[in-house]
Write an enzyme that holds these catalytic residues in place. Structure first.
Site, PDB file in Angstrom:
ATOM      1  N   HIS A   9      18.756 -51.688  -6.373  1.00 34.42           N
ATOM      2  CA  HIS A   9      19.544 -50.455  -6.259  1.00 34.42           C
ATOM      3  C   HIS A   9      20.819 -50.541  -7.089  1.00 34.42           C
ATOM      4  CE1 HIS A   9      16.909 -49.063  -3.049  1.00 34.42           C
ATOM      5  NE2 HIS A   9      17.585 -47.930  -3.024  1.00 34.42           N
TER       6      HIS A   9
ATOM      7  N   LYS B 172      14.852 -49.123   8.011  1.00 35.94           N
ATOM      8  CA  LYS B 172      15.202 -49.204   9.422  1.00 35.94           C
ATOM      9  C   LYS B 172      16.703 -49.052   9.580  1.00 35.94           C
ATOM     10  CE  LYS B 172      15.605 -54.259   9.657  1.00 35.94           C
ATOM     11  NZ  LYS B 172      15.120 -55.493  10.311  1.00 35.94           N
TER      12      LYS B 172
END
Length: 199
Positions: A53, A119
């Protein structure tokens, strides 16, 4: 949710109607999903964690072309382990999604990312970007590492090979079960769930 849920019967075991979606996602499909919906993803999904990322965000800032086309796509926040003989992929459980929040708004707004799987909750800036552009966040269900492994039909490294397990991989998945944790209107299970218990 029980860790023993198996891929073939996960949705039925959870007792909910399942929305089958195909990735990359059309804008209409994203906006039709509602917080709490059970979903089944088939198609192309990319894996990427923090290091990948950061590189994607740097490339956007520098005005460079990204090594993968994220328009309409889904990123699964995971770094798979090596596959055992005869398997397509190794263990592939999700990492904490908040670790990607610093980079996610720009990927949604500038690269066209439309879905994420992981999550844990997301921060306000990420949710606002989801609302502005129409993106959805799926929470992986119990036993996610086994479920994704059973759902993956193809796996290949497509970018940042030097990152090892954190390299970007293109997965072809079939009926991967998850739940809509935050929808394109900003409704969140992380807020609605505790509120139900307070009542």
């Amino acid at each position: 949710m029980a860790e023993t849920i198996r891929a073939a019967g996960a949705q039925e075991a959870l007792g909910a109607a399942v929305k089958k979606i195909c990735s990359p996602l059309a804008d209409e499909a994203v906006r039709d999903l509602r917080c709490g919906d059970m979903a089944s993803i088939s198609g192309t999904v990319f894996t990427a964690r923090d290091a990948a990322h950061a590189r994607l965000a740097q490339a956007l800032e520098a005005g460079e072309e990204l090594p993968v086309n994220l328009r309409g796509q889904t990123i699964y926040y995971a770094g798979p382990t090596p596959a055992k003989p005869g398997r397509v992929i190794g263990s592939c459980g999700p990492t904490t999604s908040g670790r990607m929040d610093a980079f996610t708004p720009s990927l949604i707004e500038r690269a066209g990312l439309r879905a994420m799987v992981g999550k844990g909750p997301r921060d306000g800036a990420t949710i606002e970007a989801m609302k502005r552009c129409g993106a959805v966040y799926f929470a992986a269900v119990g036993g996610a590492a086994a479920l994704i492994a059973a759902s993956v039909k193809e796996c290949e490294v497509v970018a940042y090979d030097d990152l090892g397990p954190e390299a970007i991989r293109r997965l072809v998945v079939e009926d991967y079960p998850c739940v809509v944790a935050i929808d394109a209107q900003g409704r969140s299970l992380y807020e609605q769930g505790p509120e139900r218990y307070r009542r």
